[in-house]
Design an enzyme around this catalytic site. Structure first.
Site, PDB file in Angstrom:
ATOM      1  N   CYS A 129       0.813  -1.221   0.000  1.00 35.73           N
ATOM      2  CA  CYS A 129       0.000   0.000   0.000  1.00 35.73           C
ATOM      3  C   CYS A 129       0.850   1.276   0.000  1.00 35.73           C
ATOM      4  O   CYS A 129       0.337   2.356  -0.247  1.00 35.73           O
ATOM      5  CB  CYS A 129      -0.942   0.013   1.198  1.00 35.73           C
ATOM      6  SG  CYS A 129      -0.116   0.143   2.802  1.00 35.73           S
ATOM      7  N   HIS A 167      -1.791  11.088  16.087  1.00 36.88           N
ATOM      8  CA  HIS A 167      -2.333  10.377  14.930  1.00 36.88           C
ATOM      9  C   HIS A 167      -1.275   9.433  14.364  1.00 36.88           C
ATOM     10  O   HIS A 167      -0.141   9.834  14.106  1.00 36.88           O
ATOM     11  CB  HIS A 167      -2.758  11.389  13.860  1.00 36.88           C
ATOM     12  CG  HIS A 167      -3.163  10.756  12.563  1.00 36.88           C
ATOM     13  ND1 HIS A 167      -4.385  10.157  12.379  1.00 36.88           N
ATOM     14  CD2 HIS A 167      -2.497  10.631  11.378  1.00 36.88           C
ATOM     15  CE1 HIS A 167      -4.464   9.691  11.147  1.00 36.88           C
ATOM     16  NE2 HIS A 167      -3.327   9.960  10.517  1.00 36.88           N
ATOM     17  N   HIS A 170      -4.356   4.627   9.869  1.00 39.38           N
ATOM     18  CA  HIS A 170      -5.694   4.030   9.829  1.00 39.38           C
ATOM     19  C   HIS A 170      -5.583   2.511   9.864  1.00 39.38           C
ATOM     20  O   HIS A 170      -4.532   1.951   9.568  1.00 39.38           O
ATOM     21  CB  HIS A 170      -6.443   4.468   8.569  1.00 39.38           C
ATOM     22  CG  HIS A 170      -6.727   5.936   8.516  1.00 39.38           C
ATOM     23  ND1 HIS A 170      -5.792   6.849   8.057  1.00 39.38           N
ATOM     24  CD2 HIS A 170      -7.813   6.652   8.887  1.00 39.38           C
ATOM     25  CE1 HIS A 170      -6.310   8.080   8.147  1.00 39.38           C
ATOM     26  NE2 HIS A 170      -7.528   7.977   8.641  1.00 39.38           N
ATOM     27  N   ASP A 174      -8.583  -5.586   5.447  1.00 41.93           N
ATOM     28  CA  ASP A 174      -8.154  -6.371   4.295  1.00 41.93           C
ATOM     29  C   ASP A 174      -6.759  -6.959   4.504  1.00 41.93           C
ATOM     30  O   ASP A 174      -6.047  -7.263   3.555  1.00 41.93           O
ATOM     31  CB  ASP A 174      -8.163  -5.512   3.026  1.00 41.93           C
ATOM     32  CG  ASP A 174      -7.290  -4.261   3.145  1.00 41.93           C
ATOM     33  OD1 ASP A 174      -6.580  -4.129   4.156  1.00 41.93           O
ATOM     34  OD2 ASP A 174      -7.335  -3.409   2.232  1.00 41.93           O
ATOM     35  N   ARG A 182      -5.141  -4.577   8.870  1.00 41.12           N
ATOM     36  CA  ARG A 182      -4.008  -3.895   8.232  1.00 41.12           C
ATOM     37  C   ARG A 182      -3.890  -2.519   8.867  1.00 41.12           C
ATOM     38  O   ARG A 182      -4.586  -1.581   8.491  1.00 41.12           O
ATOM     39  CB  ARG A 182      -4.195  -3.749   6.718  1.00 41.12           C
ATOM     40  CG  ARG A 182      -3.086  -2.899   6.069  1.00 41.12           C
ATOM     41  CD  ARG A 182      -3.110  -2.999   4.549  1.00 41.12           C
ATOM     42  NE  ARG A 182      -4.363  -2.526   3.995  1.00 41.12           N
ATOM     43  CZ  ARG A 182      -4.589  -1.259   3.601  1.00 41.12           C
ATOM     44  NH1 ARG A 182      -3.650  -0.340   3.739  1.00 41.12           N
ATOM     45  NH2 ARG A 182      -5.763  -0.917   3.094  1.00 41.12           N
ATOM     46  N   CYS A 184      -2.347   0.576   8.801  1.00 44.79           N
ATOM     47  CA  CYS A 184      -1.607   1.367   7.810  1.00 44.79           C
ATOM     48  C   CYS A 184      -1.064   2.607   8.524  1.00 44.79           C
ATOM     49  O   CYS A 184      -1.802   3.558   8.786  1.00 44.79           O
ATOM     50  CB  CYS A 184      -2.547   1.746   6.666  1.00 44.79           C
ATOM     51  SG  CYS A 184      -1.743   2.586   5.287  1.00 44.79           S
TER      52      CYS A 184
END
Length: 210
Positions: A129, A167, A170, A174, A182, A184
């Site tokens: 990704c 932060h 996310h 999947d 996942r 990310c």
């Protein structure tokens, strides 16, 4: 190392294109059509199976971390502009540019702000990704989850450090089995600490001479 299905890989590539487009164009309305074409990311349940759940329930993860107050001015001096933007303003680094995207040394990844341990290299995998991906956190209490509808046409689950609320990125459903998570995560939001348990070649040589 895990490999995603062609269907899941298509999702991640589409998301990477959307994120890249947002960086090239500051107008938040740009990419609405493309974003709407991407399936809405579902919140994963607070369970081992990682099934779909209500976003409001996802926020109720057990929090074992003691909260800390962040001094924004001190952070501006200590962090790079990108690290500050990502952790304090929920920014996103460009895909495939983070220093930890293709990083696979053994160790722990900590929050860049408060240095709380968040992810282990044992759960890191190449999702394709463009950002560091993990299939689990060290402990459920290490992060909090929040509904994120900042991109028109998409609803994502934001990941924040439970200790300082920085932060991180996310989480999507999947990922590889059995949990299908996942995480990310932006490289700019974490720092890697090498596993000290594994002796280096130099230390092994020194020990053998004693």
């Amino acid at each position: 190392m895990f490999s995603l299905s062609r269907h899941a890989l298509g999702h991640t590539r589409n998301f990477a294109l959307i994120a890249a487009a947002r960086w090239r164009q500051p107008n938040p309305l740009v990419g609405v059509v493309a974003a709407a074409a991407v399936p809405i990311a579902r919140c994963f349940a607070d369970s081992d199976e990682g099934k779909t759940t209500n976003p409001s329930k996802a926020n109720n993860m057990e929090n074992k971390s003691e909260k800390v107050t962040v001094n924004k001015e001190e952070l501006r001096k200590r962090l790079t502009p990108l690290q500050y933007q990502v952790t304090q303003e929920a920014g996103t680094e460009r895909p495939y540019t983070g220093c930890y995207n293709k990083h696979y040394e053994k160790g722990v990844y900590q929050c860049i702000v408060c240095h709380q341990d968040l992810f282990s290299s044992d759960t890191k995998y190449d999702s394709g990704c463009g950002w560091p991906a993990f299939n689990d956190v060290l402990d459920k209490g290490k992060v909090t989850l929040h509904r994120d509808a900042s991109i028109p046409g998409m609803v994502r689950t934001e990941v924040r450090c439970s200790k300082c609320s920085a932060h991180m990125g996310h989480v999507f459903d999947d990922g590889p089995p059995p949990k299908h998570h996942r995480f990310c995560i932006n490289s700019a939001s974490i720092v890697f600490v090498k596993n000290a348990a594994a002796p280096t070649a130099a230390s092994t040589t020194t020990s053998s001479k004693k």
